[in-house]
Design an enzyme around this catalytic site. Structure first.
Site, short mmCIF file in Angstrom:
data_model
loop_
_atom_site.label_atom_id
_atom_site.label_comp_id
_atom_site.label_asym_id
_atom_site.label_seq_id
_atom_site.Cartn_x
_atom_site.Cartn_y
_atom_site.Cartn_z
N ALA A 64 0.87 -1.18 0.00
CA ALA A 64 0.00 0.00 0.00
C ALA A 64 0.90 1.23 0.00
O ALA A 64 2.06 1.16 0.41
CB ALA A 64 -0.89 -0.03 1.23
N GLY A 109 0.69 -5.06 0.91
CA GLY A 109 -0.51 -5.13 0.06
C GLY A 109 -0.23 -5.79 -1.29
O GLY A 109 -1.14 -6.31 -1.93
N GLU A 112 -0.50 -9.39 -0.62
CA GLU A 112 -1.95 -9.65 -0.46
C GLU A 112 -2.66 -9.68 -1.81
O GLU A 112 -3.56 -10.49 -2.04
CB GLU A 112 -2.55 -8.59 0.47
CG GLU A 112 -2.02 -8.71 1.90
CD GLU A 112 -2.45 -7.58 2.80
OE1 GLU A 112 -2.11 -6.42 2.52
OE2 GLU A 112 -3.14 -7.84 3.81
N GLU A 132 4.52 -5.25 7.31
CA GLU A 132 3.69 -4.23 7.96
C GLU A 132 4.14 -3.91 9.38
O GLU A 132 4.06 -2.77 9.82
CB GLU A 132 2.21 -4.67 7.98
CG GLU A 132 1.50 -4.51 6.65
CD GLU A 132 1.66 -5.71 5.73
OE1 GLU A 132 2.51 -6.58 6.00
OE2 GLU A 132 0.92 -5.78 4.73
N1 CO8 Z 1 4.56 3.09 -0.78
C1 CO8 Z 1 4.97 4.25 -1.34
N2 CO8 Z 1 6.14 4.37 -2.01
C2 CO8 Z 1 6.92 3.29 -2.10
C3 CO8 Z 1 6.56 2.06 -1.54
C4 CO8 Z 1 5.31 1.97 -0.85
N3 CO8 Z 1 4.86 0.82 -0.33
N4 CO8 Z 1 7.55 1.18 -1.78
C5 CO8 Z 1 8.49 1.85 -2.47
N5 CO8 Z 1 8.11 3.12 -2.67
C6 CO8 Z 1 8.86 4.17 -3.37
C7 CO8 Z 1 10.03 4.69 -2.54
O1 CO8 Z 1 9.59 5.64 -1.58
C8 CO8 Z 1 10.91 5.27 -3.61
O2 CO8 Z 1 10.39 6.52 -3.99
P1 CO8 Z 1 11.41 7.78 -4.22
O3 CO8 Z 1 12.28 7.36 -5.38
O4 CO8 Z 1 10.48 8.92 -4.56
O5 CO8 Z 1 12.18 7.94 -2.97
C9 CO8 Z 1 10.69 4.32 -4.79
O6 CO8 Z 1 9.46 3.64 -4.53
C10 CO8 Z 1 11.80 3.30 -4.93
O7 CO8 Z 1 11.94 2.65 -3.68
P2 CO8 Z 1 13.34 2.49 -2.92
O8 CO8 Z 1 14.26 3.63 -3.25
O9 CO8 Z 1 13.06 2.24 -1.48
O10 CO8 Z 1 13.90 1.17 -3.64
P3 CO8 Z 1 14.88 0.07 -3.01
O11 CO8 Z 1 15.27 -0.82 -4.13
O12 CO8 Z 1 15.96 0.70 -2.21
O13 CO8 Z 1 13.96 -0.76 -1.98
C11 CO8 Z 1 11.96 -1.93 -1.29
C12 CO8 Z 1 12.88 -1.50 -2.47
C13 CO8 Z 1 12.72 -2.92 -0.41
C14 CO8 Z 1 10.73 -2.57 -1.89
C15 CO8 Z 1 11.60 -0.66 -0.46
O14 CO8 Z 1 11.10 0.34 -1.34
C16 CO8 Z 1 10.55 -0.92 0.58
O15 CO8 Z 1 10.86 -1.46 1.63
N6 CO8 Z 1 9.28 -0.49 0.30
C17 CO8 Z 1 8.21 -0.57 1.26
C18 CO8 Z 1 7.71 -1.98 1.41
C19 CO8 Z 1 6.64 -2.05 2.45
O16 CO8 Z 1 6.83 -1.78 3.62
N7 CO8 Z 1 5.43 -2.45 2.03
C20 CO8 Z 1 4.30 -2.61 2.90
C21 CO8 Z 1 3.49 -1.34 2.94
S1 CO8 Z 1 2.18 -1.44 4.14
C22 CO8 Z 1 0.98 -2.34 3.37
O17 CO8 Z 1 1.08 -2.72 2.24
C23 CO8 Z 1 -0.25 -2.65 4.20
C24 CO8 Z 1 -1.49 -2.88 3.37
C25 CO8 Z 1 -2.74 -2.82 4.21
C26 CO8 Z 1 -2.79 -1.57 5.04
C27 CO8 Z 1 -4.18 -1.25 5.45
C28 CO8 Z 1 -4.19 -0.15 6.49
C29 CO8 Z 1 -4.84 1.11 6.03
#
Ligand code: CO8
Length: 258
Positions: A64, A109, A112, A132
């Site tokens: 998400a 997500g 999921e 999460e």
């Molecule tokens: N949301 C928003 N932006 C994201 C997300 C995300 N989930 N994942 C990556 N991005 C963005 C980064 O912010 C970055 O943007 P920018 O270039 O503007 O800084 C761009 O994508 C590239 O990401 P990274 O630079 O971080 O790339 P890396 O190769 O270094 O890392 C990863 C890749 C490991 C995937 C890393 O981006 C990461 O850890 N992302 C988040 C993963 C995460 O925690 N996902 C779970 C989110 S919570 C969720 O899904 C819950 C769903 C249900 C919630 C219901 C409650 C309301």
């Protein structure tokens, strides 16, 4: 037609690609709305016999959208959770087979979303996880329920409590995906599986989805009774006669009914 998705129909297969690669295809509220619409379009298009869901670039879906969630109130969070859960249920419940082509990160997500598909095929580059708890939350788009149903209660809790990210081979080992293939073979493998399924009787595939998806939530006795009810539609169809006659006549079956 869509701002954050690509939607293409070729040879009776609808391919839906989440197309927000700069944010690793993160599921904003807008992406969730478009996913609902795209799956509705595939369901309502009589030319579509199967759906492939994938992501553009190096992610399937990285979760998400954290930048959207960070500013939400508790009530807004609940609304988003309901929206996400509705989309996942919708994907799971459409009558056509849905194959997840997991090309990269499938986190939170995104994992999921993959689990809402009927079948998951992973590229060797795919990575899975429910991170999460790192963000102070728990999965909210069905993960706490679909993950243990796929990989078992212990492994499901292990992945959700540790937030460990696993590779495609480990996902295969624990039953989170059905196959792992080279990145360049991902879409062709999914198309081949879609074609195999589209060669079967559509009413049988539809009934199978209902029997498995609904039955898995019930006790075995009730679920077997459900199977008995659900099998009536394919058994009463012309395709049943065609399938059985084709077997006896030693020729390929030609299924017609939808
Ligand atoms: N949301 C928003 N932006 C994201 C997300 C995300 N989930 N994942 C990556 N991005 C963005 C980064 O912010 C970055 O943007 P920018 O270039 O503007 O800084 C761009 O994508 C590239 O990401 P990274 O630079 O971080 O790339 P890396 O190769 O270094 O890392 C990863 C890749 C490991 C995937 C890393 O981006 C990461 O850890 N992302 C988040 C993963 C995460 O925690 N996902 C779970 C989110 S919570 C969720 O899904 C819950 C769903 C249900 C919630 C219901 C409650 C309301």
């Amino acid at each position: 037609m869509f701002e954050y998705l690509k939607y293409e129909v070729n040879n009776n297969i609808a391919t839906i690609t989440v197309n927000r690669p700069k944010a690793l295809n993160a599921l904003s509220a807008e992406v969730l709305d478009e996913l609902f619409e795209a799956f509705m379009a595939a369901e309502n298009d009589s030319d579509v016999g199967a759906v492939i869901l994938t992501g553009e670039g190096r992610a399937f879906v990285a979760g998400a959208d954290i930048s959207q969630m960070v500013v939400l109130t508790g009530i807004d969070g609940q609304t988003l959770m309901k929206k996400g859960a509705l989309v996942m249920n919708h994907i799971e419940e459409i009558s056509k087979p849905v194959i997840g082509a997991i090309n990269g990160f499938a986190l939170g997500g995104g994992c999921e979303l993959a689990m809402a598909c009927d079948i998951r095929i992973a590229s060797v580059n795919a990575k899975f996880g429910q991170p999460e708890v790192n963000l102070g939350i728990i999965p909210g788009f069905g993960g706490t329920q679909r993950l243990p149903r796929l990989v078992g209660k212990g492994m499901g809790k292990y992945l959700m409590m540790t937030a460990e990210i696993i590779n495609a081979e480990e996902a295969l080992r624990i039953g989170l995906v059905e196959k792992v293939v080279a990145a360049e073979d991902l879409i062709s493998t999914c198309e081949s599986i879609a074609n195999t399924i589209m060669g079967k009787a559509p009413l049988a595939i539809k009934a199978l989805k209902v029997a498995v998806n609904q039955g898995i939530m019930l006790d075995v006795k009730t679920a077997v009774a459900l199977e008995g009810e659900v099998c009536c539609a394919p058994f009463c169809s012309e395709d049943r006669k065609e399938g059985m006659n084709a077997f006896l006549e030693k020729r390929p079956a030609k299924f017609e009914s939808k």
